[in-house]
Motif scaffolding. Structure first.
Motif, PDB file in Angstrom:
ATOM      1  N   LYS A 130     -24.443  23.613  40.084  1.00  0.00           N
ATOM      2  CA  LYS A 130     -23.061  24.222  39.798  1.00  0.00           C
ATOM      3  C   LYS A 130     -21.948  23.221  39.867  1.00  0.00           C
ATOM      4  O   LYS A 130     -22.018  22.084  40.349  1.00  0.00           O
ATOM      5  CB  LYS A 130     -22.782  25.065  40.907  1.00  0.00           C
ATOM      6  CG  LYS A 130     -23.726  26.247  41.112  1.00  0.00           C
ATOM      7  CD  LYS A 130     -23.582  27.070  42.281  1.00  0.00           C
ATOM      8  CE  LYS A 130     -24.752  28.197  42.296  1.00  0.00           C
ATOM      9  NZ  LYS A 130     -24.643  29.151  43.480  1.00  0.00           N
ATOM     10  N   THR A 151     -23.323  30.336  38.821  1.00  0.00           N
ATOM     11  CA  THR A 151     -23.587  29.537  37.785  1.00  0.00           C
ATOM     12  C   THR A 151     -22.791  29.241  36.890  1.00  0.00           C
ATOM     13  O   THR A 151     -21.940  30.290  36.764  1.00  0.00           O
ATOM     14  CB  THR A 151     -25.082  29.425  37.534  1.00  0.00           C
ATOM     15  OG1 THR A 151     -25.000  30.626  36.257  1.00  0.00           O
ATOM     16  CG2 THR A 151     -26.130  29.613  38.365  1.00  0.00           C
ATOM     17  N   GLU A 171     -23.024  29.397  33.602  1.00  0.00           N
ATOM     18  CA  GLU A 171     -23.214  30.294  32.728  1.00  0.00           C
ATOM     19  C   GLU A 171     -22.664  31.773  32.992  1.00  0.00           C
ATOM     20  O   GLU A 171     -22.156  32.503  32.393  1.00  0.00           O
ATOM     21  CB  GLU A 171     -24.599  30.537  32.409  1.00  0.00           C
ATOM     22  CG  GLU A 171     -25.414  29.272  31.741  1.00  0.00           C
ATOM     23  CD  GLU A 171     -25.763  28.320  32.838  1.00  0.00           C
ATOM     24  OE1 GLU A 171     -26.724  28.684  33.503  1.00  0.00           O
ATOM     25  OE2 GLU A 171     -25.251  27.320  32.843  1.00  0.00           O
ATOM     26  N   GLU A 172     -22.848  32.118  34.257  1.00  0.00           N
ATOM     27  CA  GLU A 172     -22.406  33.282  34.662  1.00  0.00           C
ATOM     28  C   GLU A 172     -21.257  33.503  34.676  1.00  0.00           C
ATOM     29  O   GLU A 172     -20.604  34.614  34.612  1.00  0.00           O
ATOM     30  CB  GLU A 172     -23.065  33.554  36.126  1.00  0.00           C
ATOM     31  CG  GLU A 172     -24.518  34.062  36.493  1.00  0.00           C
ATOM     32  CD  GLU A 172     -25.023  34.075  37.758  1.00  0.00           C
ATOM     33  OE1 GLU A 172     -24.848  35.176  38.360  1.00  0.00           O
ATOM     34  OE2 GLU A 172     -25.686  33.011  38.372  1.00  0.00           O
ATOM     35  N   LEU A 204     -19.056  31.728  33.145  1.00  0.00           N
ATOM     36  CA  LEU A 204     -18.529  31.952  31.506  1.00  0.00           C
ATOM     37  C   LEU A 204     -18.402  33.345  31.090  1.00  0.00           C
ATOM     38  O   LEU A 204     -17.595  33.797  30.492  1.00  0.00           O
ATOM     39  CB  LEU A 204     -18.976  30.835  30.791  1.00  0.00           C
ATOM     40  CG  LEU A 204     -18.695  29.508  30.976  1.00  0.00           C
ATOM     41  CD1 LEU A 204     -19.653  28.337  30.142  1.00  0.00           C
ATOM     42  CD2 LEU A 204     -17.165  29.089  30.800  1.00  0.00           C
ATOM     43  N   ALA A 205     -19.585  33.847  31.436  1.00  0.00           N
ATOM     44  CA  ALA A 205     -20.017  35.258  30.877  1.00  0.00           C
ATOM     45  C   ALA A 205     -19.130  36.405  31.532  1.00  0.00           C
ATOM     46  O   ALA A 205     -18.610  37.221  30.808  1.00  0.00           O
ATOM     47  CB  ALA A 205     -21.467  35.672  31.253  1.00  0.00           C
ATOM     48  N   ALA A 242     -15.926  27.736  34.033  1.00  0.00           N
ATOM     49  CA  ALA A 242     -17.484  27.229  34.654  1.00  0.00           C
ATOM     50  C   ALA A 242     -17.393  26.544  35.763  1.00  0.00           C
ATOM     51  O   ALA A 242     -18.263  26.668  36.685  1.00  0.00           O
ATOM     52  CB  ALA A 242     -18.080  26.144  33.289  1.00  0.00           C
TER      53      ALA A 242
END
Lengths: 145, 542
Positions: free
Chosen positions: B248, B287, B289-290, B292-293, B298
């Motif tokens: 992370k 994480t 990606e999570e 950013l989603a 990030a």
């Protein structure tokens, strides 16, 4: 055989003779003012002020035999590096050197390290560590209730 | 020449340099062009080298020399300070730390460093800058030590503007506070005697003694104070390692490092804080990606901030991660039998979040080697409470969590409210008391076998200290019941006593072996008349 420099302090409890290593005892004194403590079994008589330290007083007669302690008695304060604990006993007799021990034998009694024969009399040598471990175990048990 | 007497100094100073090296490396990884920090890092390695060489620890000196060389190359622009360089330097710093530990533990401090020094000397990153002419040796020796001293003083002793500092053994600091505590006890003793004698001259003298003692006490407390930085300076390095391990991105911010606390409290705080920070990274932050989603950057934020609020220190660890889900916590508590289904609905959000402090509780779906399975929030909580502090949790799903610790400035000499719980006298740290009350007995009701009274709309359970201490079985039969309100396990509780005797500063002494095993007692204290009272550890009474 016991080391010759290892002197013993002898005391009595309901007519029986007991011993502790002198080096484990800081002071012998008349029973001081004792303040009652919450959450402890009856044989912890309370707490005393020993040269500015908090020292709990164990009624040894009650703890070992369930009998009442001697109303006067004397208090053996353990070396505070070992514990903050004093033992209330009937009377302190004398200090003996290990030379007068005729023989010693193992003992299965709880808290007794060994039995010494001194002047044709049995003397039970207490194990301070076993005593402390047991009290700690009991107090932990009380605390977890 | 016998160097052994300098060994202790060597160890403590080397460790300080290593601490600052770790801090600097982690900082430079983010800001690789800060030339001042590059110089400081070079000097820290240089100082260790010099000290180790003069003490005869050749291997330590050699490794420090290699690290110094590497930094020299960075300083001259031959190398760019990148993540690989940081890894290598941290590895070197770890190895130095191990060898210094060896020295401390009377081992010879020699380890096989050939492979490591080989990698350090041969380090050749892909990104190199225009090389300046390499120099063979480092800076002239004489130019460095004063700079090192300055660095240390400005970093560690910002309060001491004059810059005059001495090293004092911590035992001496403990003796100082103990003697001051005894003096305060004796002051109360004299005040007791004075009140019987009715002598104006004695009273005058006692008033002056009390004033001087107050001054002494403040000075002693000041001497014992250490900046929060003395424990937090290892955290950035730890966060860096955790972030790498968990994959992370973490922006770790520390605020208020200059705030000072009693060293006794600081020593106890390091482990709980490490645990909370680990939890934030491992369980709190999502994480990249999570994040950013869900529209977050990030990089996750973990902020550790320290501030002073009157006579308390407030420490907050917050993250901008996924937050905690109260419904999930409730479900888990019910499933594991930590909570009675009938009472589940009565919990406030705050109480629900504190469920994580129940021993054995966890909502972590899997065990990770970063923070384990929620292990230890109960240990964290009980450490904080044994320091007469409190722990609170705030959290918003999707927004992050805040763990708030409030602690007293010192724990050895405290203000306490004395109370009688016949036949015992107890001292309650005032920091544990939310309120004291005399409640009319007729206002106490007993639904479901539990005595309660209402504070506004809130039903507050009443527990009798008599009963807890097994002294009596019922509250004393008077018209009013004396009680104090405290927070126990996130919940307000009224604790009834026979009577309050007044407030006094007391010197808390440990109960030692075997009584320390008793839960709910923080220690003992002697009053002016010689009476011994027990200092309650309110949070652990029940």
């Amino acid at each position: 055989m016991m080391d010759g420099t290892n002197r013993l302090i002898l005391f009595t409890l309901h007519g029986c003779r007991y011993a502790l290593r002198l080096r484990d005892v800081a002071e012998v004194m008349e029973p001081p003012r004792i303040y009652p403590m919450p959450r402890v079994p009856r044989y912890i008589a309370g707490i005393m002020n020993f040269h500015g330290k908090m020292v709990s007083v164990l009624d040894l007669a009650d703890f070992l035999t369930g009998n009442d302690r001697h109303p006067q008695g004397q208090v053996l304060v353990l070396d505070t590096r070992i514990a903050n604990l004093a033992l209330w006993v009937d009377s302190v007799e004398n200090i003996s050197s290990a030379e007068i021990i005729r023989e010693e034998s193992e003992c299965t009694e709880r808290f007794v390290e060994k039995v010494l024969m001194m002047a044709d009399e049995e003397v039970r040598m207490l194990s301070v560590e076993k005593l402390l471990d047991k009290i700690e175990e009991i107090l932990s048990e009380i605390s977890s209730r | 020449m016998d160097m052994s007497k300098y060994k202790e100094l060597f160890i403590s100073e080397s460790r300080e340099h290593l601490h600052s090296m770790n801090e600097l490396i982690v900082f430079l990884e983010k800001e690789p062009d800060d030339s001042e920090k590059i110089d400081s890092l070079f000097r820290a390695a240089h100082s260790i080298k010099g000290m180790a060489a003069s003490m005869g620890y050749a291997v330590i000196a050699e490794l420090a020399h290699k690290l110094e060389d590497l930094m020299d190359r960075v300083r001259k622009g031959i190398l760019h300070f990148d993540a690989d360089a940081a890894d290598l330097l941290l590895e070197g710093s770890d190895c130095l730390e191990s060898m210094i530990l060896d020295v401390d533990q009377e081992r010879d401090g020699n380890r096989d460093i050939t492979e490591l020094t080989g990698r350090i000397s041969g380090y050749d990153p892909s990104v190199a800058f225009d090389a300046a002419p390499p120099s063979i040796s480092g800076q002239p020796e004489g130019a460095l030590p004063p700079a090192v001293k300055e660095t240390r003083q400005s970093a560690r002793h910002k309060q001491g503007e004059s810059g005059q500092t001495v090293r004092v053994k911590t035992e001496i600091l403990d003796h100082l506070i103990n003697t001051t505590g005894e003096l305060i006890t004796n002051k109360h003793r004299l005040l007791n005697i004075g009140s019987e004698l009715n002598s104006a001259r004695l009273d005058e003298g006692l008033a002056e003694l009390a004033r001087l003692l107050r001054e002494l006490y403040n000075e002693v407390i000041n001497v014992r104070m250490m900046p929060f930085a003395s424990i937090s300076d290892r955290f950035p390095r730890m966060v860096r390692d955790l972030a790498k391990k968990s994959g992370k991105e973490v922006n770790f911010v520390i605020e208020g490092e200059d705030i000072e606390l009693d060293r006794g409290i600081l020593e106890e705080l390091a482990d709980p804080l490490i645990h909370i920070i680990r939890n934030s990274i491992d369980h709190g932050l999502e994480t990249g990606e999570e994040r950013l989603a869900s529209g977050k950057p990030a990089e996750g934020l973990v902020r550790l901030s320290v501030s002073r609020e009157k006579d308390r220190i407030v420490i907050i660890v917050e993250d901008d991660g996924r937050g905690m889900d109260p419904a999930k916590l409730l479900a888990s508590a019910l499933e594991k039998g930590f909570l009675d289904p009938e009472h589940a609905g009565e919990l406030t959000i705050r109480e629900t979040l504190l469920l994580v402090c129940i021993p054995g509780f966890s909502t972590a779906l899997e065990v990770t080697d970063v923070s384990g399975r929620g292990v230890g929030m109960d240990a964290v909580n009980s450490t904080i409470q044994s320091l007469s502090g409190s722990l609170a949790i705030e959290s918003e799903q999707g927004q992050g969590s805040r763990i708030i610790l409030k602690l007293p400035l010192t724990i050895t000499i405290i203000n306490a409210l004395l109370a009688k719980v016949t036949p015992f006298s107890v001292a309650i740290p005032v920091t544990n008391i939310l309120q004291t009350l005399e409640v009319r007995r007729s206002l106490i009701t007993t639904p479901e076998n539990q005595e309660v009274f209402y504070m506004g709309d809130e039903a507050v359970p009443i527990l009798s200290l008599n009963r807890i201490f097994a002294a009596h079985t019922a509250l004393p039969e008077s018209e009013f019941v004396s009680l104090f309100i405290a927070e126990v396990k996130g919940r307000k509780v009224g604790l009834a006593v026979d009577s309050f005797l007044g407030q006094q500063e007391v010197f808390v002494k440990p109960l030692g072996r075997p009584l320390a095993k008793l839960r709910g007692l923080a220690g003992g204290a002697t009053l002016g008349d010689g009476e011994i009272v027990f200092v309650l550890d309110v949070a652990n009474l029940l």
